[in-house]
Write an enzyme that holds these catalytic residues in place. Structure first.
Site, PDB file in Angstrom:
ATOM      1  N   LYS A 106      38.637  43.699  35.885  1.00  0.00           N
ATOM      2  CA  LYS A 106      37.238  44.151  35.918  1.00  0.00           C
ATOM      3  C   LYS A 106      37.112  45.126  37.070  1.00  0.00           C
ATOM      4  O   LYS A 106      37.854  45.035  38.052  1.00  0.00           O
ATOM      5  CB  LYS A 106      36.297  42.960  36.158  1.00  0.00           C
ATOM      6  CG  LYS A 106      34.915  43.193  35.602  1.00  0.00           C
ATOM      7  CD  LYS A 106      34.857  42.836  34.141  1.00  0.00           C
ATOM      8  CE  LYS A 106      33.547  43.218  33.498  1.00  0.00           C
ATOM      9  NZ  LYS A 106      33.439  42.665  32.135  1.00  0.00           N
ATOM     10  N   ASP A 134      30.480  48.078  30.773  1.00  0.00           N
ATOM     11  CA  ASP A 134      29.832  46.787  31.038  1.00  0.00           C
ATOM     12  C   ASP A 134      28.411  47.181  31.472  1.00  0.00           C
ATOM     13  O   ASP A 134      27.964  48.283  31.140  1.00  0.00           O
ATOM     14  CB  ASP A 134      30.595  46.002  32.129  1.00  0.00           C
ATOM     15  CG  ASP A 134      30.217  44.527  32.170  1.00  0.00           C
ATOM     16  OD1 ASP A 134      30.748  43.751  31.373  1.00  0.00           O
ATOM     17  OD2 ASP A 134      29.363  44.129  32.994  1.00  0.00           O
TER      18      ASP A 134
HETATM   19  N1  GLU Z   1      32.646  44.371  29.401  1.00  0.00           N
HETATM   20  C1  GLU Z   1      33.029  43.744  28.162  1.00  0.00           C
HETATM   21  C2  GLU Z   1      33.371  42.294  28.416  1.00  0.00           C
HETATM   22  O1  GLU Z   1      32.803  41.684  29.287  1.00  0.00           O
HETATM   23  C3  GLU Z   1      34.080  44.519  27.385  1.00  0.00           C
HETATM   24  C4  GLU Z   1      35.355  44.775  28.086  1.00  0.00           C
HETATM   25  C5  GLU Z   1      36.308  45.696  27.338  1.00  0.00           C
HETATM   26  O2  GLU Z   1      35.990  46.120  26.232  1.00  0.00           O
HETATM   27  O3  GLU Z   1      37.363  45.979  27.903  1.00  0.00           O
HETATM   28  O4  GLU Z   1      34.154  41.682  27.733  1.00  0.00           O
END
Ligand code: GLU
Length: 453
Positions: free
Chosen positions: A127, A167
């Site tokens: 993240k 996100d």
């Molecule tokens: N932010 C999204 C999650 O919490 C997607 C992450 C992504 O597609 O890499 O899963």
């Protein structure tokens, strides 16, 4: 050492190392639910798997400086927390929000490890993001910030090493600006970011995927209990991508979504949210939910200032089911008690860790309640990101129906895997235990296979 002493010792080590309350909360939820597998299989303790798992493989922190429209310097912190690469390239979104700090990104990155594992696709967990606040910024400022952020981020990402996505605060527009800068800096036109625009490498149905996936998951969960979504009144929080496409799919399944919210307040539209109006206000005009209420005759808007202290107003409406789709810790013990006494009998988490530990305990303690935890229920977004990576590496583009069908199948598999795992470990019906153990097992076994690295 017994499994529970082992778990407590690891949680204690997190507390000693740093004051990271949200990461500790996420770790507590996962680790406590692993007790059955850690008791049954000693190898995880022998190989110090938990000791390894709670420390990110790498953390990148950097300074981001950009020029605002007045020509003044603005400085923010940027991060990428590369948590685990046991199952594939690091994968997970970028969040731009003033609340972003290392604690928050460690919680999100940690969750991502198990969520990504649970999809059945090969992805590690990561993240990133920044404490940059996109609210009130001009288009040019957003562009300059994204470019400045990518200046540093580009050094640590790549199509086979680390693939970021969106996100909170990062949608198609921001991914576009970041992709442009990445391409300019590296010369690569590849699948290093997901959530891309449809005419330059993005996947159809990626925008819809988290919301659609969450509803597909809920449908499976209710079907198992011989119930369905047809005719169910649903409270949805948030008004971003996850909330909008949860609402769209709920309508397609015959349910009636009646709420939306943002940090300023919530809207109760008892006749059902007007989806076209919502899309127009959020996706075209980039407005607030109060603008929706102004444009819709019977909708009632309540300002956050007026919520009962310590509660989230959106959970005060009568409903059959709730879809927290805004942010972490938006549904606490008092909120769930209110929901329950107003008739709510299921919750599916579209956001990451929206329910507090106490709220989760309450839901799991009720025999007549169904709880779909975030790692399982909202995994459709990242799963479809991986489908985007597959399309990019084979230089192809699948139809909307093809991607949606694959997403639906993935969500069914996630539900079945979580459900069966819970049963196998004698916690039938507890999808927290089921999803955490199923996600953990794949990652931990891969770590053992790879040796001490
Ligand atoms: N932010 C999204 C999650 O919490 C997607 C992450 C992504 O597609 O890499 O899963």
């Amino acid at each position: 050492m017994s499994a529970s002493s082992y778990i407590n010792a690891i949680l204690e080590s997190i507390k000693i190392r740093a004051n990271e309350p949200v990461f500790l909360q996420a770790a507590t939820e996962v680790l406590k639910s692993l007790e059955p597998i850690l008791s049954a299989e000693k190898k995880y303790q022998e190989h110090a798997i938990l000791e390894q798992l709670i420390i990110p493989e790498k953390i990148h922190t950097f300074r981001v400086i950009y020029c605002d429209d007045k020509g003044k310097a603005n400085v923010n912190l940027g991060y990428r927390v590369q948590f685990s690469s046991a199952l594939g390239p690091y994968k997970g979104g970028l969040r731009f929000h003033p609340s972003v700090n290392l604690d928050l990104l460690k919680f999100l990155g940690f969750e991502q490890i198990f969520k990504n594992s649970l999809t059945g696709l090969m992805m590690g967990g990561a993240k990133g993001g920044s404490d940059f606040d996109p609210k009130g910024k001009s288009e040019a400022e957003i562009m300059r910030f994204c470019q400045a952020f990518m200046l540093n981020l580009s050094k640590v990402i790549g199509a086979t090493t680390d693939v970021p996505a969106g996100d909170i605060g990062v949608g198609g527009r921001e991914i576009g600006y970041m992709f442009g800068m990445y391409k300019k800096l590296t010369g690569f036109y590849d699948g290093t970011l997901t959530g891309k625009g449809l005419n330059w490498g993005g996947s159809l149905a990626r925008t819809e995927a988290t919301g659609y996936g969450c509803v597909y998951f809920t449908d499976e969960m209710l079907k198992k209990a011989k119930q369905g979504l047809e005719g169910k009144v649903c409270a949805v929080s948030g008004s971003g991508n996850v909330a909008i496409y949860t609402i769209e799919k709920l309508y397609q399944m015959g349910a009636k979504p009646v709420t939306i919210s943002d940090s300023n307040g919530f809207v109760y539209d008892k006749n059902g949210i007007d989806l076209e109006l919502l899309k127009e206000i959020k996706e075209v005009k980039r407005g607030r939910v109060s603008d929706y209420a102004k444009a819709r005759k019977d909708a009632v808007y309540t300002e956050a200032k007026a919520y009962k202290k310590g509660t989230n107003g959106v959970w005060s409406v009568p409903c059959d089911g709730a879809f927290p789709s805004a942010t972490q810790n938006e549904l606490n013990l008092e909120d769930i008690k209110t929901l329950y006494s107003n008739g709510c009998r299921f919750v599916s988490e579209g956001a990451n860790m929206p329910s507090t530990l106490e709220a989760i305990d309450f839901m799991l303690s009720k025999k007549d309640f169904h709880f779909g935890p975030a790692k399982a229920a909202n995994a459709g977004g990242v799963a479809t990101s991986q489908l985007e990576m597959q399309q990019n590496s084979s230089m192809s583009q699948w139809s909307f129906e093809e991607v949606d069908k694959k997403l639906h199948k993935i969500m069914k598999n996630i539900f079945n895997n979580s459900y069966e795992t819970a049963k196998e470990f004698k916690h039938a019906g507890n999808l927290v235990v089921g999803s955490n153990i199923a996600g953990f097992k794949k990652v931990a076994d891969a770590m053992i296979d790879h040796g001490y690295i």
